[in-house]
Design a protein around this motif. Structure first.
Motif, PDB file in Angstrom:
ATOM      1  N   THR A 199      17.872   3.913 -15.475  1.00 38.22           N
ATOM      2  CA  THR A 199      16.441   3.587 -15.419  1.00 38.22           C
ATOM      3  C   THR A 199      16.001   3.285 -13.988  1.00 38.22           C
ATOM      4  OG1 THR A 199      16.541   2.662 -17.655  1.00 38.22           O
ATOM      5  CG2 THR A 199      14.644   2.062 -16.316  1.00 38.22           C
ATOM      6  N   ILE A 200      16.837   2.528 -13.287  1.00 36.66           N
ATOM      7  CA  ILE A 200      16.515   2.196 -11.897  1.00 36.66           C
ATOM      8  C   ILE A 200      16.561   3.462 -11.039  1.00 36.66           C
ATOM      9  CG2 ILE A 200      17.187   0.802  -9.901  1.00 36.66           C
ATOM     10  CD1 ILE A 200      18.403  -1.208 -11.849  1.00 36.66           C
TER      11      ILE A 200
ATOM     12  N   LEU B 189      14.228  -1.537  -5.417  1.00 36.05           N
ATOM     13  CA  LEU B 189      15.037  -0.617  -6.219  1.00 36.05           C
ATOM     14  C   LEU B 189      16.340  -0.252  -5.515  1.00 36.05           C
ATOM     15  CD1 LEU B 189      12.182   1.715  -7.530  1.00 36.05           C
ATOM     16  CD2 LEU B 189      13.515   0.102  -8.885  1.00 36.05           C
ATOM     17  N   LYS B 190      16.276  -0.076  -4.199  1.00 33.11           N
ATOM     18  CA  LYS B 190      17.487   0.262  -3.451  1.00 33.11           C
ATOM     19  C   LYS B 190      18.503  -0.866  -3.514  1.00 33.11           C
ATOM     20  CE  LYS B 190      19.736   3.204  -0.903  1.00 33.11           C
ATOM     21  NZ  LYS B 190      20.152   4.490  -1.475  1.00 33.11           N
ATOM     22  N   LEU B 191      18.039  -2.089  -3.393  1.00 27.90           N
ATOM     23  CA  LEU B 191      18.938  -3.238  -3.495  1.00 27.90           C
ATOM     24  C   LEU B 191      19.618  -3.292  -4.855  1.00 27.90           C
ATOM     25  CD1 LEU B 191      17.036  -6.162  -1.716  1.00 27.90           C
ATOM     26  CD2 LEU B 191      19.340  -5.373  -1.198  1.00 27.90           C
TER      27      LEU B 191
ATOM     28  N   ASP C  19      15.927   6.457 -12.039  1.00 31.91           N
ATOM     29  CA  ASP C  19      14.721   7.240 -12.362  1.00 31.91           C
ATOM     30  C   ASP C  19      13.504   6.685 -11.627  1.00 31.91           C
ATOM     31  OD1 ASP C  19      16.251   8.791 -14.021  1.00 31.91           O
ATOM     32  OD2 ASP C  19      15.665   7.751 -15.875  1.00 31.91           O
ATOM     33  N   GLU C  20      13.393   5.340 -11.600  1.00 36.94           N
ATOM     34  CA  GLU C  20      12.260   4.718 -10.912  1.00 36.94           C
ATOM     35  C   GLU C  20      12.313   5.019  -9.413  1.00 36.94           C
ATOM     36  OE1 GLU C  20       9.634   2.880 -12.050  1.00 36.94           O
ATOM     37  OE2 GLU C  20      10.242   3.411 -14.078  1.00 36.94           O
ATOM     38  N   TYR C  21      13.519   4.974  -8.853  1.00 42.90           N
ATOM     39  CA  TYR C  21      13.662   5.243  -7.423  1.00 42.90           C
ATOM     40  C   TYR C  21      13.346   6.708  -7.113  1.00 42.90           C
ATOM     41  CZ  TYR C  21      15.489   4.901  -2.671  1.00 42.90           C
ATOM     42  OH  TYR C  21      15.596   4.914  -1.297  1.00 42.90           O
ATOM     43  N   ALA C  22      13.767   7.600  -8.020  1.00 40.15           N
ATOM     44  CA  ALA C  22      13.512   9.031  -7.822  1.00 40.15           C
ATOM     45  C   ALA C  22      12.015   9.336  -7.800  1.00 40.15           C
ATOM     46  CB  ALA C  22      14.206   9.841  -8.908  1.00 40.15           C
TER      47      ALA C  22
ATOM     48  N   LYS D 297       0.824  -1.207   0.000  1.00 41.70           N
ATOM     49  CA  LYS D 297       0.000   0.000   0.000  1.00 41.70           C
ATOM     50  C   LYS D 297       0.860   1.260   0.000  1.00 41.70           C
ATOM     51  CE  LYS D 297      -3.345   2.591   2.754  1.00 41.70           C
ATOM     52  NZ  LYS D 297      -4.145   2.651   3.994  1.00 41.70           N
ATOM     53  N   TRP D 298       1.956   1.229   0.763  1.00 41.80           N
ATOM     54  CA  TRP D 298       2.812   2.413   0.891  1.00 41.80           C
ATOM     55  C   TRP D 298       4.084   2.306   0.058  1.00 41.80           C
ATOM     56  CZ3 TRP D 298       0.424   6.401   2.750  1.00 41.80           C
ATOM     57  CH2 TRP D 298      -0.629   6.221   3.640  1.00 41.80           C
ATOM     58  N   ASN D 299       4.124   1.332  -0.853  1.00 45.32           N
ATOM     59  CA  ASN D 299       5.234   1.193  -1.812  1.00 45.32           C
ATOM     60  C   ASN D 299       6.584   0.907  -1.158  1.00 45.32           C
ATOM     61  OD1 ASN D 299       4.784   1.028  -4.543  1.00 45.32           O
ATOM     62  ND2 ASN D 299       4.658   3.234  -4.864  1.00 45.32           N
ATOM     63  N   LEU D 300       6.567   0.372   0.056  1.00 47.33           N
ATOM     64  CA  LEU D 300       7.831   0.057   0.713  1.00 47.33           C
ATOM     65  C   LEU D 300       8.551  -1.078  -0.008  1.00 47.33           C
ATOM     66  CD1 LEU D 300       9.816   0.468   3.049  1.00 47.33           C
ATOM     67  CD2 LEU D 300       8.447  -1.138   4.402  1.00 47.33           C
ATOM     68  N   HIS D 301       7.793  -2.047  -0.497  1.00 49.24           N
ATOM     69  CA  HIS D 301       8.416  -3.177  -1.196  1.00 49.24           C
ATOM     70  C   HIS D 301       9.150  -2.703  -2.447  1.00 49.24           C
ATOM     71  CE1 HIS D 301       4.842  -2.474  -3.426  1.00 49.24           C
ATOM     72  NE2 HIS D 301       4.832  -3.608  -4.105  1.00 49.24           N
TER      73      HIS D 301
END
Length: 463
Positions: free
Chosen positions: A214-215, A68-70, A217-220, A59-63
């Motif tokens: 790309t990763i 992405l951080k990994l 950008d997704e994390y940002a 729900k809070w996009n923690l997963h």
């Protein structure tokens, strides 16, 4: 009848799971009240608590942030990219469903593949794309074996074992982890090396512009950490710690006392109690977002897969019917001649059978059909039941060959970027590797973790 319906899926799996509640009372096998109690128990609550927490993470996009951080941490060369996807996928699969994990990872992976195809040709990228897609599917299955909540067969085993051997030592979260995590580590390492050699090292094509922009950008897009993500991350760590340290842990001659000993009745507490306690707290903590009053709400909780809960219940009821009717003991008596066979060979045969059977059937249905038979076999030939039931459970997660075998396989096949031949050829080798690893780890490590003696039949296993 249930095995036939599960295999052919004449009706939904959950509907098949209701058959014991209808037929056992009619045929005089069990009282309807006793059958019903199998459909809601402590293992069901463990699944519910774990799934509620997983839904809060989603729900809070923690997963997504964790994944992405990994991947950003690992790097962006072809090998590092594959390793990053495998680490992220397998870690998430330890705690949330492998289906949800794969659904999260595939869009990220496809965006990277599309970027690569812009500066290379699709044909030149195909080997790398195939390897990356397979790495995500396989990691989702491999990661789930590490924890009791990682995949449904593990929970099925814990309950069926308790049904057959109520006086046996509890299979706690920590005990399972110390047995299964080494299997995960070995299988993860070999899978990574194998996929790297086949799809990256062996291919002589030089790929251009492989970077992790790309990763990034997704994390940002996720923005800075919000308070809800921090709270869930804290409770996620707390839940894992409480699971690991709840029960006393015995590793050979070593003993580590659990925190449940602080209570007057430590055996009243179980992993399901812990999971529900943490999940309920999420419904009580206010959220600062305008679109949500609390961190967790019932609208999100309604996504709980009730069909899996019915599948669990049907399997547990079936296991109880096997025991009450004496059928599992009868099966065991027919196989009493196996007493003369070396236990290592039996473990190998069981692991091999379940591994390839689960390519064609639901892994939960496979486990819930065969574990009662293996329990009866162990009692008949007087071997510790864990020696057969543990590898059978792990083997149910080793389906790497067919798109229909697991949801992760089906999802990556749905991208239409790889052939059945690629998956089958690669998966066949990994199936045999998995069988060997599970067999040897069970025979040599599980005997230490669970204090299994090959020459002594435990008193708690006597009928």
């Amino acid at each position: 009848l249930m095995a036939l319906w599960w295999i052919t899926e004449i009706v939904p799996l959950a509907v098949t799971s209701l058959l014991p509640f209808i037929l056992f009372p009619m045929l005089g096998v069990m009282n309807g009240k006793d059958v019903a109690s199998n459909y809601f128990n402590d293992i069901i609550f463990l699944f519910l608590g774990g799934f509620l927490f997983a839904l809060a993470m989603q729900k809070w996009n923690l997963h997504r942030r964790i994944a992405l951080k990994l991947m950003l941490t690992v790097g962006s060369s072809p090998a590092r990219l594959m390793l990053g996807f495998m680490l992220a996928t397998s870690f998430l699969s330890m705690w949330i469903s492998n289906t949800a994990t794969t659904m999260l990872m595939v869009p990220i992976l496809i965006s990277i593949i599309l970027k690569l195809e812009e500066v290379n040709t699709r044909d030149s990228i195909r080997p790398l794309a195939t390897g990356l897609l397979l790495s995500v599917a396989y990691s989702a299955s491999i990661g789930g074996i590490s924890t009791l909540v990682g995949t449904p067969p593990n929970l099925s085993f814990a309950r069926i074992f308790a049904i057959y051997f109520p006086n046996a030592p509890e299979i706690s979260f920590a005990a399972w982890f110390f047995y299964a995590f080494p299997i995960f580590l070995i299988l993860f390492t070999i899978t990574f090396i194998y996929l790297y050699l086949v799809f990256i090292k062996k291919n002589k094509t030089k790929w251009s512009s492989i970077d992790n922009q790309t990763i990034k950008d997704e994390y940002a897009k996720l923005g800075p950490w919000i308070i809800e993500q921090k709270i869930i991350a804290f409770f996620f760590a707390l839940l894992a710690i409480l699971w690991f340290t709840r029960a006393d842990l015995h590793l050979g001659s070593l003993e580590f006392p659990g925190w449940s000993g602080l209570f007057k009745h430590p055996k009243y507490l179980n992993d399901g109690s812990v999971a529900i306690a943490i999940a309920v707290l999420l419904f009580l903590i206010p959220s600062k977002r305008s679109n949500s009053k609390f961190i967790m709400d019932w609208k999100t909780a309604e996504k709980i897969p009730w069909e899996i809960i019915l599948l669990f219940g049907g399997g547990f009821a079936l296991a109880s019917g096997f025991k009450e009717s004496g059928l599992s003991q009868w099966f065991g008596d027919q196989l009493v001649w196996l007493k003369e066979v070396h236990p290592l060979l039996i473990v190998l045969s069981v692991t091999l059978l379940i591994t390839f059977l689960t390519e064609l059937t639901s892994n939960v249905a496979t486990v819930e059909t065969f574990l009662p038979v293996l329990a009866g076999l162990a009692m008949s030939i007087e071997f510790n039941p864990l020696l057969f039931m543990l590898p059978a459970t792990i083997a149910a997660s080793l389906a790497f060959m067919l798109p229909s075998a697991t949801a992760p396989n089906a999802i990556i096949f749905g991208t239409k970027r790889l052939r059945v031949f690629d998956m089958s050829k690669t998966g066949l080798a990994l199936n045999f590797i998995g069988v060997a690893i599970v067999t040897l780890t069970t025979y040599y490590l599980a005997t230490f973790i669970f204090d299994i003696s090959l020459s002594v039949f435990p008193e708690w296993a006597r009928p």
